[in-house]
Design a protein around this motif. Structure first.
Motif, PDB file in Angstrom:
ATOM      1  N   ASP A 259      15.420  45.306  77.959  1.00  0.00           N
ATOM      2  CA  ASP A 259      14.156  46.111  77.603  1.00  0.00           C
ATOM      3  C   ASP A 259      14.606  47.409  76.858  1.00  0.00           C
ATOM      4  O   ASP A 259      13.780  48.364  76.727  1.00  0.00           O
ATOM      5  N   ALA A 260      15.934  47.501  76.718  1.00  0.00           N
ATOM      6  CA  ALA A 260      16.408  48.846  76.316  1.00  0.00           C
ATOM      7  C   ALA A 260      15.682  49.263  74.698  1.00  0.00           C
ATOM      8  O   ALA A 260      15.749  50.341  74.525  1.00  0.00           O
ATOM      9  N   PHE A 261      15.328  48.226  73.887  1.00  0.00           N
ATOM     10  CA  PHE A 261      14.892  48.495  72.716  1.00  0.00           C
ATOM     11  C   PHE A 261      13.323  48.142  72.715  1.00  0.00           C
ATOM     12  O   PHE A 261      12.642  48.248  71.535  1.00  0.00           O
ATOM     13  N   SER A 262      12.886  47.958  73.803  1.00  0.00           N
ATOM     14  CA  SER A 262      11.271  47.615  73.792  1.00  0.00           C
ATOM     15  C   SER A 262      10.370  48.716  73.486  1.00  0.00           C
ATOM     16  O   SER A 262      10.665  49.653  73.721  1.00  0.00           O
ATOM     17  N   GLU A 263       9.392  48.078  72.653  1.00  0.00           N
ATOM     18  CA  GLU A 263       8.321  48.970  72.106  1.00  0.00           C
ATOM     19  C   GLU A 263       6.913  48.605  72.312  1.00  0.00           C
ATOM     20  O   GLU A 263       6.741  47.259  72.434  1.00  0.00           O
ATOM     21  N   GLU A 264       5.869  49.085  72.546  1.00  0.00           N
ATOM     22  CA  GLU A 264       4.622  48.831  72.757  1.00  0.00           C
ATOM     23  C   GLU A 264       3.549  49.761  71.720  1.00  0.00           C
ATOM     24  O   GLU A 264       3.743  50.931  71.888  1.00  0.00           O
ATOM     25  N   GLU A 265       3.037  49.261  70.840  1.00  0.00           N
ATOM     26  CA  GLU A 265       2.175  49.867  69.959  1.00  0.00           C
ATOM     27  C   GLU A 265       0.818  48.964  69.849  1.00  0.00           C
ATOM     28  O   GLU A 265       0.900  47.839  69.607  1.00  0.00           O
TER      29      GLU A 265
END
Length: 533
Positions: A259-265
């Motif tokens: 989840d090091a690169f996870s994003e939520e928009e």
């Protein structure tokens, strides 16, 4: 008119699909020539042949642009599509039907027992047209051809520039080429770009998903990669060397599902990273351990740029190699053996500069030239071979993990907050609800990856230099026209036909949505927002 009625649109999509244009094939090379000939059926292009242009995309492939210039305004809508398709190995004995939608659909009706559940119901309904490219995305191109003809015949007071490209399914060479040409077309014809309209299909978000989606952005994709260069040994003396597979396993595990690169928009999340490919550069079988292994990782992005990703990735790689070293030394102590070395981690930029200092510019360029000129290797393989050969000349660095980027790179883009896009989304929702009892759902990042990634790039972002510096084939066999992309500052949206199962045997297109609903919607959007009195 040639492509106006529902039956004419069905004839058109069947014709476009019949022109087999799988990525990397002769058909992909021939497709734009066939389409250009087809568009010459319009008297407008016979009278203005210079408005139909082919644009070299390398390897004998071409993008095609077709301009309708109203003479009443400079405002211009760019209609973006791609005409290449994925391959058809999954069709097996049905391959002869893959590019014949009516025949394939009938074949499926006669063999419904081969399917179950949702697919069988869709075959029975008669609502779907099956075939490779029907959904992804030749119907989008067909809709744009329809709009172009209608604008010409009815003399719409707005300019339309149809732009259809090859190679979207692999490296987007077509769109990257087209972006470089767009500025020239703008200046040549005096165009003011008001909107980029892509018509990639509405993708289902889950099995049996009936919803119709429109997209105000497109997700980014980047491939941080690594070359692991160990120390070879005989399999009978395993601890006298360091197996590159052993090294790779630590970073592969750390990258998979991190989840090091996870994003939520906007309530949407990026899919988790995974290893797309991990392979041995040793070409033959022997009892010598492998000392060079490559891994390529898939990372999706929303707001993060190339520099953001590389900083995190390089940190994970260093952590992985530290853990590898610690476990390796523990094993050596257990076996009462001295370790063969200390694992280093270097970025490709650091490796390049080290090689340049050691060998000089001429010899370093020669390493690049060896692989750049090899047509039997793709850009990913060339990248790994270049890094591998550099390490071979600098064996004092091994054992070594080299972090780098492998093509392709799709920057994420988003126009969700643009005023015009907000108005178009609102209009689409109300129009579809009133006229077709459909409630469209806005997705802020198209998860199918699209050529929209190469327009409206952040004009203030210079992080692409990190990508350039760490991509071995940069500016030789692969480039992204970031500076040209930064000039293309216009809103964009993706509205296309409804379909299911892209890239699968059962790829299919919803007839009514494709031949009636979406054409009406797109025409009304253009009239509502871009016609000038």
């Amino acid at each position: 008119m040639n492509w106006n009625t529902e039956s004419q649109l069905e004839d058109l999509i069947c014709q476009l699909v019949s022109w087999d244009s799988r990525t990397g094939t002769e058909g992909e090379i021939l497709f734009p020539y066939k389409l250009k000939d087809e568009l010459f059926k319009l008297d407008y292009f016979m009278d203005n042949p210079g408005f139909l242009e082919l644009h070299d995309a390398g390897r004998e492939r071409n993008a095609l642009s077709g301009l309708y210039r109203s003479g009443q305004t400079d405002r211009t809508i760019i209609l973006i599509s791609h005409f290449d398709t994925v391959h058809t190995k999954e069709f097996g004995s049905r391959s002869r039907f893959a590019f014949s939608p009516r025949e394939l659909t009938q074949h499926f009706r006669e063999n419904m027992n081969d399917f179950s559940g949702e697919v069988e119901e869709d075959i029975k309904s008669g609502d779907y047209l099956f075939g490779r490219g029907t959904m992804d995305m030749k119907m989008g191109l067909a809709l744009h051809i329809h709009l172009l003809e209608k604008a010409i015949q009815e003399r719409w007071p707005v300019n339309l520039l149809l732009l259809t490209v090859p190679d979207e399914e692999v490296d987007s060479a077509g769109m990257r080429t087209a972006v470089e040409k767009l500025d020239g077309l703008k200046r040549k014809h005096g165009l003011d770009i008001s909107l980029f309209l892509n018509s990639e299909p509405s993708f289902t978000q889950r099995p049996e998903d009936p919803n119709y989606y429109i997209y105000s952005g497109s997700i980014g994709k980047i491939m941080p990669s690594a070359l692991f260069y160990g120390i070879e040994t005989h399999a009978g003396e395993p601890l006298r060397g360091l197996n590159a597979y052993y090294m790779a396993s630590f970073l592969n595990q750390k990258m998979e599902f991190t989840d090091a690169f996870s994003e939520e928009e906007y309530g949407e999340k990026t899919p988790l990273p995974l290893t797309l490919k991990s392979y041995d550069l040793k070409e033959d079988y022997s009892t010598q351990t492998s000392h060079h292994v490559a891994s390529l990782y898939n990372v999706f992005t929303m707001r993060q740029n190339a520099e953001d990703i590389f900083v995190k990735y390089d940190f994970l790689a260093k952590e992985a190699m530290k853990e590898c070293q610690e476990q390796y030394e523990t094993i050596c102590r257990r076996e009462n053996t001295r370790p063969v070395g200390q694992i280093r981690t270097m970025s490709y930029r650091e490796l390049y500069e080290y090689t340049l200092k050691k060998l000089g510019a001429e010899k370093t360029d020669a390493i690049l030239d060896i692989y750049v000129d090899r047509d039997d290797l793709d850009d990913r393989e060339k990248s790994m071979r270049i890094a591998n050969r550099m390490v071979t000349h600098c064996k004092e660095l091994v054992p070594l993990a080299v972090t780098l980027f492998a093509p392709p790179y799709y920057p994420s883009v988003n126009a969700s907050e643009d005023g015009l896009i907000r108005d178009i989304v609102g209009y689409t929702k109300s129009y579809m609800a009133e006229h077709h009892s459909i409630d469209p759902i806005e997705v802020h990042y198209f998860n199918g990856i699209s050529d929209l990634s190469y327009v409206t790039y952040d004009s203030h972002d210079d992080s692409w230099e990190t990508y350039r510096n760490n991509t071995p084939v940069w500016d030789r066999t692969y480039t992204v026209p970031f500076e040209e992309m930064q000039k293309l500052q216009a809103p964009f949206i993706n509205i296309g036909p409804f379909g299911k199962d892209a890239h699968k045997l059962t790829e299919r297109l919803h007839r009514k949505n494709a031949f009636q609903v979406t054409p009406e919607l797109l025409e009304n959007i253009l009239k509502e927002f871009f016609w000038e009195a």
